[in-house]
Scaffold this active site. Sequence first.
Site, PDB file in Angstrom:
ATOM      1  N   ARG A 296      51.492 -19.199 -66.159  1.00  8.07           N
ATOM      2  CA  ARG A 296      51.709 -20.518 -65.550  1.00  8.07           C
ATOM      3  C   ARG A 296      50.388 -21.213 -65.269  1.00  8.07           C
ATOM      4  O   ARG A 296      50.240 -22.422 -65.475  1.00  8.07           O
ATOM      5  CB  ARG A 296      52.526 -20.379 -64.264  1.00  8.07           C
ATOM      6  CG  ARG A 296      53.967 -20.147 -64.567  1.00  8.07           C
ATOM      7  CD  ARG A 296      54.846 -19.926 -63.374  1.00  8.07           C
ATOM      8  NE  ARG A 296      56.220 -19.837 -63.871  1.00  8.07           N
ATOM      9  CZ  ARG A 296      57.279 -19.549 -63.139  1.00  8.07           C
ATOM     10  NH1 ARG A 296      57.150 -19.300 -61.851  1.00  8.07           N
ATOM     11  NH2 ARG A 296      58.469 -19.500 -63.690  1.00  8.07           N
ATOM     12  N   TYR A 437      57.747 -25.524 -70.874  1.00  6.00           N
ATOM     13  CA  TYR A 437      57.787 -24.050 -70.958  1.00  6.00           C
ATOM     14  C   TYR A 437      57.088 -23.375 -69.783  1.00  6.00           C
ATOM     15  O   TYR A 437      56.477 -24.026 -68.966  1.00  6.00           O
ATOM     16  CB  TYR A 437      57.326 -23.534 -72.313  1.00  6.00           C
ATOM     17  CG  TYR A 437      55.935 -23.866 -72.842  1.00  6.00           C
ATOM     18  CD1 TYR A 437      54.885 -24.230 -72.032  1.00  6.00           C
ATOM     19  CD2 TYR A 437      55.697 -23.766 -74.211  1.00  6.00           C
ATOM     20  CE1 TYR A 437      53.619 -24.493 -72.568  1.00  6.00           C
ATOM     21  CE2 TYR A 437      54.444 -24.028 -74.760  1.00  6.00           C
ATOM     22  CZ  TYR A 437      53.409 -24.391 -73.914  1.00  6.00           C
ATOM     23  OH  TYR A 437      52.177 -24.631 -74.435  1.00  6.00           O
ATOM     24  N   GLU A 438      57.255 -22.062 -69.715  1.00 14.92           N
ATOM     25  CA  GLU A 438      56.745 -21.264 -68.583  1.00 14.92           C
ATOM     26  C   GLU A 438      57.391 -21.697 -67.267  1.00 14.92           C
ATOM     27  O   GLU A 438      56.740 -21.740 -66.228  1.00 14.92           O
ATOM     28  CB  GLU A 438      55.224 -21.414 -68.486  1.00 14.92           C
ATOM     29  CG  GLU A 438      54.378 -20.186 -68.694  1.00 14.92           C
ATOM     30  CD  GLU A 438      55.080 -18.973 -69.208  1.00 14.92           C
ATOM     31  OE1 GLU A 438      55.739 -18.324 -68.373  1.00 14.92           O
ATOM     32  OE2 GLU A 438      54.965 -18.635 -70.384  1.00 14.92           O
ATOM     33  N   GLY A 439      58.671 -22.024 -67.324  1.00 23.02           N
ATOM     34  CA  GLY A 439      59.383 -22.522 -66.147  1.00 23.02           C
ATOM     35  C   GLY A 439      59.222 -24.030 -66.099  1.00 23.02           C
ATOM     36  O   GLY A 439      58.120 -24.526 -65.817  1.00 23.02           O
ATOM     37  N   GLN A 444      59.551 -25.233 -61.083  1.00 24.65           N
ATOM     38  CA  GLN A 444      58.322 -24.970 -60.301  1.00 24.65           C
ATOM     39  C   GLN A 444      58.433 -25.598 -58.911  1.00 24.65           C
ATOM     40  O   GLN A 444      58.009 -25.016 -57.916  1.00 24.65           O
ATOM     41  CB  GLN A 444      57.082 -25.572 -60.993  1.00 24.65           C
ATOM     42  CG  GLN A 444      56.822 -25.083 -62.391  1.00 24.65           C
ATOM     43  CD  GLN A 444      56.502 -23.613 -62.454  1.00 24.65           C
ATOM     44  OE1 GLN A 444      55.853 -23.085 -61.568  1.00 24.65           O
ATOM     45  NE2 GLN A 444      56.975 -22.954 -63.473  1.00 24.65           N
TER      46      GLN A 444
END
Length: 587
Positions: A296, A437-439, A444
């Site tokens: 992240r 992406y990556e959450g 977040q």
Amino acid sequence: VPEYRAPVRAITAALRSAGVEELLTLERFDGVSLADVDAVVEAFGTFAEEVLAPTDRHGDAFGARLDTSTGAVMVAPEVAAAFGKWVAGGWAGLGAATDHGGGGLPSLVALAAEEMFASANMALSLNPMLSKSAIHALEALGTEAQRERYLVPLVAGHWTGTMNITEPQAGSDVGAVATRAEEREDGSWAITGSKIFITWGEHDLAENIVHFVLARTPGAPAGTKGLSLFAVPRRMVADDGSLGDRNGVRCVGLEHKVGIHSSPTCVLEFDGAVGELVGEVNGGMAAMFLMMNAARLSVGLQGLGVSERAYQQALAYSQDRTQGRAPGSTAPGPSPIVEHPDVRRMLLDMRSSIDAMRHLLYATAAANDLARHHPDPERRACAQRRADLLTPLAKAWCTDEGVRNASTALQVHGGMGYIEETGVAQRYRDARIAPIYEGANGIQAIDLVSRKVRRDGGAALRELLAELRGDLADLARFDGLGLHEEATLALESIAAVETTAALLVEADAEDWLAGATGFLDMAAVTVAGALLARAVVRAAGQSPPAEASAAGGLFRVFALERLALVPAMTSVVTAGASRLDPALLTA
Ligand SMILES: Cc1cc2nc3c(=O)[nH]c(=O)nc-3n(C[C@H](O)[C@H](O)[C@H](O)COP(=O)(O)OP(=O)(O)OC[C@H]3O[C@@H](n4cnc5c(N)ncnc54)[C@H](O)[C@@H]3O)c2cc1C
């Protein structure tokens, strides 16, 4: 099109402002000097400029190509060659421990190199980013045998790592993962299922790929509590480390994407592939969080990397392109557009955002280093709280800024920005994935409010804000900089974030969920702005007057353009969910 120029001076200043000197006093970094750090930044900057950046367009045009008969994937030969030089140059594993061949540098310094990589070729930078996350998980959770088997080649860059979470029905809802893992007689596991969107899931750059796969063991609890993490190599690895047959995992499709074309985004089919458990059965989410938190921060960094390169392109274009006459111009003929105040506004909005992002990202990395390596457990715990709090801010805000800045850079180019030849359009296309992406950034924001603010009643946030108030008090000592009004804006933002957080802690779920994204934005702008002020204080005390004045000037722009808006956000963030009436969607 101007190629990328590594912003070495800005990076070395930001490293100091983030506390690299304190990190170098820790035992883990014995033998690493500040001069070493500066030399790494300088040398990697040259590598990024000369080797990585020139391949970015080739990669974009070539994309990634799948041979459906074999499942092999290839990217542009120029991109593959640049990766080979990166490995041969010993740049892989800069922040990994020296025990397995890593560079032993603070992760903060490795992040500075990663920033330049992301500017030079974002699509390719994803490959080492995922390996870095895998290394991090193995360092923390791998058995001695797993570390022996996988770490050395991953750290050296001879093998690469992937993160396999997503499935068609399991995107943001990771608990819906259905890939199965069944124990085999020899204690290894057979992994069966389909993963989608797997970045660099297949490619021709490395001897082997180690997939880190979330899967469910028989009888595991539903949801995230029943997930376990497995290391699944593309080719089997014998005990002596030599490579054997292909494992039962294959790329069966590639996505055609808006940007990051040379990063293959793969559909992977696992058909009884042999895997090893990493960590505990049902401990997969905790293990994956270790990987994801590292990733992240790196994805947030992509927002910075893309912005820096887009800014450089926009600045060069604005100095070259002439249109109209700027106010006060005495030169004959039309003026370069950079002389128009509105164009300078766009450029300086980008420039100050870039500095602010860099300070936020580097502060997060420094907190990670302290949390891992400081000898005092209290300092470690405090740094961990700080890193946990800053990570969603760094990921979401910096990726949103990346899109905003790439869009502004395109705007500076006028119509030519919308034409692929100028190259700035690629920045815009590449930047757009990072908020997803990556959450996704909405997730977040929920993580920030639920886990990082509500769970401790806002304590970690208050601790950070108190420290930032101290930086602004320090700024008041430098009257000559004339930043009183801007410091007041920063203090008012801090007060607004504090009040808003207190209201969100008390709010009902639907109401705080409706305000989470706005809160993340106001918190990130405030923290990044105050970190800019910290850099001004540092520059005023230690740097040549021109640097101090430039740092002060960028803080002024950020304060007037961004911090000034923060207090007004409290009302929308705390307005609750009633304003989001579902009936309005189709009214
Ligand atoms: C180019 C690319 C590379 C990728 N690389 C990888 C990889 O290497 N490994 C991997 O495992 N995955 C990877 N992904 C997958 C990526 O992480 C997911 O796309 C992302 O997590 C979002 O999931 P989703 O696409 O299913 O969207 P969804 O989950 O369907 O979300 C759609 C929208 O709804 C919102 N939303 C969803 N749930 C909620 C909720 N509970 N509350 C509020 N809002 C919600 C989201 O914020 C989003 O805006 C990649 C994706 C892409 C496009």
